[in-house]
Design an enzyme around this catalytic site. Structure first.
Site, short mmCIF file in Angstrom:
data_model
loop_
_atom_site.label_atom_id
_atom_site.label_comp_id
_atom_site.label_asym_id
_atom_site.label_seq_id
_atom_site.Cartn_x
_atom_site.Cartn_y
_atom_site.Cartn_z
N ASP A 52 0.91 -1.20 -0.02
CA ASP A 52 -0.10 0.08 0.11
C ASP A 52 0.99 1.33 0.04
O ASP A 52 1.83 1.28 0.68
CB ASP A 52 -0.94 0.08 1.27
CG ASP A 52 -2.01 1.07 1.51
OD1 ASP A 52 -2.45 1.42 0.51
OD2 ASP A 52 -2.17 1.62 2.26
N HIS A 53 0.63 2.21 -1.00
CA HIS A 53 1.40 3.51 -1.01
C HIS A 53 2.87 3.31 -1.05
O HIS A 53 3.61 3.88 -0.13
CB HIS A 53 1.29 4.38 0.21
CG HIS A 53 -0.41 4.89 0.12
ND1 HIS A 53 -0.89 5.74 -0.74
CD2 HIS A 53 -1.62 4.56 0.90
CE1 HIS A 53 -2.22 6.17 -0.62
NE2 HIS A 53 -2.62 5.21 0.44
N GLU A 98 -2.08 5.75 -8.22
CA GLU A 98 -3.16 6.76 -7.91
C GLU A 98 -2.82 8.08 -8.84
O GLU A 98 -2.01 8.67 -9.00
CB GLU A 98 -2.73 7.16 -6.45
CG GLU A 98 -3.59 8.23 -5.85
CD GLU A 98 -3.55 8.66 -4.27
OE1 GLU A 98 -3.41 7.21 -3.68
OE2 GLU A 98 -3.63 9.57 -3.71
N HIS A 110 -9.49 5.11 -1.25
CA HIS A 110 -8.50 5.42 0.06
C HIS A 110 -9.27 6.02 1.01
O HIS A 110 -10.11 6.86 0.63
CB HIS A 110 -7.21 5.69 -0.45
CG HIS A 110 -6.43 4.95 -1.24
ND1 HIS A 110 -5.05 4.56 -0.74
CD2 HIS A 110 -6.50 4.36 -2.52
CE1 HIS A 110 -4.59 3.73 -1.50
NE2 HIS A 110 -5.34 3.59 -2.51
N ALA A 157 -11.06 5.30 3.59
CA ALA A 157 -12.27 5.06 3.92
C ALA A 157 -12.83 5.01 5.48
O ALA A 157 -13.99 4.83 5.55
CB ALA A 157 -12.69 3.59 3.13
N ASN A 212 -10.07 0.75 0.90
CA ASN A 212 -8.86 0.62 1.99
C ASN A 212 -9.27 1.31 3.38
O ASN A 212 -9.75 2.37 3.55
CB ASN A 212 -7.81 1.29 1.43
CG ASN A 212 -7.25 0.78 0.31
OD1 ASN A 212 -7.55 -0.02 -0.46
ND2 ASN A 212 -5.91 1.69 -0.10
N THR A 254 -7.03 3.49 9.54
CA THR A 254 -7.14 4.33 10.67
C THR A 254 -8.07 3.57 11.78
O THR A 254 -8.00 3.44 13.02
CB THR A 254 -7.56 5.73 10.49
OG1 THR A 254 -6.64 6.20 9.66
CG2 THR A 254 -7.68 6.69 11.82
O1 G3H Z 1 -4.09 3.01 1.96
C1 G3H Z 1 -4.81 3.05 3.02
C2 G3H Z 1 -6.02 3.70 3.24
O2 G3H Z 1 -6.21 4.47 2.14
C3 G3H Z 1 -6.52 3.93 4.59
O3 G3H Z 1 -6.88 5.22 5.00
O4 G3H Z 1 -6.48 5.38 7.28
O5 G3H Z 1 -8.16 6.67 6.46
O6 G3H Z 1 -8.58 4.70 6.59
P1 G3H Z 1 -7.70 5.40 6.54
ZN ZN Z 2 -4.46 5.15 1.11
#
Ligand code: G3H
Ligand code: ZN
Length: 309
Positions: free
Chosen positions: A82-83, A134, A209, A211, A231, A234
Site C-alpha cells: 500500500d502506498h 493513484e 482510499h 475509507a 481501503n 485508521t
Molecule cells: O491506504 C490506506 C487507506 O487509504 C486507509 O485510509 O486510514 O483513512 O482508513 P484510512
Molecule cells: Zn491510502
C-alpha cells in the site's frame, strides 16, 4: 491456500457490484484479526502493508506473517503493498513476494507520475503481479483541516484519469472522490457523480482510499457507482489501541503482552467483520476463488498455445 493476486478478484468484484476490503496490517495481531474475520465471513480479503509499515517492521517480516496466515486460510488472501512512494520500495516488495503492488506517485507532477508508474507496470507484469496507482490525490486529514478549495484541487478529474490509465496500463486506479486519509470520525460524503463519470471512461477496477472517515451510506453508493476495492487503516488502528487501553485500565498490573494484545486483536476483528458486511463481500470467497481458478486455466492455455516448437 497460497496467496492469490488481486487482479481477477477485483475484476469479479467490479462485475458483481461489491467491493473487496483492503485492510492495513501494521503487526501480527492486526494481520491475524483481518484473516480470521475474512474466514468467519467467508470473504475474499486484501491484507495491505504500507510503506510506513515496512519502515516499522520490514517487508520480509510482515510478508512472512501474511503468507503463513494465508497458507492456513480457507479464503483467498492477497498480500498488497500500500502506498509504495518510490520505485525501490515497489521493487523490494515484488522481490519479497507481495502478490499485488501500489505505486503512489500522486505527489509527483502528472508526467513524472505517468513515467514511473508505466515503468513499474512493465516490471510488475513481467512477474505476473498487478499494479495499482493513484491519480488526483487523496489528502491527509492528519496534516490539518483542509479548506473546500484544497479538497477540490485534489479531486480526480475523469479526463486525467482516462489519460493516466491509457498511458500507464495500470490494473486498478485509486481516485480522489471526497475522502481523506487518517480521519478519526466518520463524516465524509463522496462525490458519487464523479465516480460514475470516471467509471464510464475507465475499464479497470477503481479504488477508494481513506475509507475510515467515510459515512456507510456513501460507501454503499460508491460501490454501486463502480468502486471495487476499499481501503481501511485508521479504524483498525483505533480499534487495536482502544482494546489494549481498555484492558490495561481494567488491569493496570498486567505486563504480559499476550494478555492484552489479544484484546486489541479481538477489537480489530469486530471492525473488519462489520466492514466486510458493509462492502457486501461476505460469503463471496467461493465464487471469487472459482473465477480466479478459471481465469488462470484460460491464461495458462493461451500461454501454451503461444509456445513455438
Ligand atoms: O491506504 C490506506 C487507506 O487509504 C486507509 O485510509 O486510514 O483513512 O482508513 P484510512
Ligand atoms: Zn491510502
Amino acid at each position: 491456500m497460497p496467496l492469490v493476486d488481486s487482479k481477477a478478484m477485483l475484476i469479479y468484484a467490479q462485475e458483481h457490484e461489491f467491493a473487496v476490503g483492503a485492510f492495513n496490517a501494521n503487526n501480527m495481531e492486526i494481520a491475524q484479526a483481518i484473516v480470521e474475520a475474512a474466514e468467519e465471513e467467508k470473504a475474499p480479503v486484501i491484507v495491505q502493508i504500507s510503506q510506513g509499515a515496512i519502515e516499522y517492521a520490514g517487508e520480509n517480516c510482515l510478508f512472512a506473517i501474511v503468507k503463513s496466515l494465508a497458507d492456513k486460510a480457507n479464503v483467498p488472501v492477497v498480500c498488497h503493498l500500500d502506498h509504495g512512494v518510490d520505485f525501490h520500495t515497489v521493487i523490494r516488495a515484488l522481490r519479497a513476494g507481495f502478490t499485488s503492488l501500489m505505486f503512489d506517485g500522486s505527489s509527483l507532477p502528472f508526467e513524472e507520475n505517468v513515467r514511473v508508474t508505466k515503468s513499474l507496470v512493465e516490471i510488475a507484469h513481467a512477474a505476473a503481479v498487478p499494479l495499482e496507482a493513484e491519480i488526483g490525490k487523496v489528502p491527509d486529514a492528519a496534516k490539518g483541516q483542509l479548506s473546500p478549495e484544497e479538497v477540490q484541487k485534489y479531486l480526480t478529474t475523469p479526463e486525467e484519469a482516462m489519460e493516466f490509465y491509457e498511458r500507464t496500463g495500470v490494473d486498478s486506479l485509486a481516485v480522489s472522490v471526497g475522502s481523506a486519509h487518517r480521519m478519526k470520525v466518520q463524516s465524509a460524503r463522496l462525490d458519487i457523480e464523479r465516480i460514475t463519470r470516471i467509471r464510464e471512461r475507465i475499464k479497470v477496477p477503481l479504488v477508494l482510499h481513506g475509507a475510515s472517515g467515510v459515512l456507510d451510506e456513501s460507501i454503499s453508493a460508491a460501490i454501486r457507482a463502480g468502486i471495487a476495492k476499499i481501503n481501511f487503516a485508521t479504524e483498525l488502528n483505533k480499534a487495536f489501541t482502544a482494546g489494549i487501553k481498555q484492558k490495561l485500565s481494567d488491569d493496570p498490573g498486567l505486563v504480559d503482552v499476550r494478555k492484552y494484545g489479544s484484546f486489541g486483536r479481538e477489537n480489530v476483528k469486530k471492525v473488519v467483520k462489520e466492514k466486510i458486511r458493509l462492502l457486501d463481500s461476505a460469503n463471496k470467497a467461493e465464487e471469487v476463488l472459482k473465477f480466479i481458478q478459471n481465469k488462470k486455466l484460460i491464461e495458462d492455455k493461451n500461454d501454451k498455445s503461444k509456445i513455438v516448437e
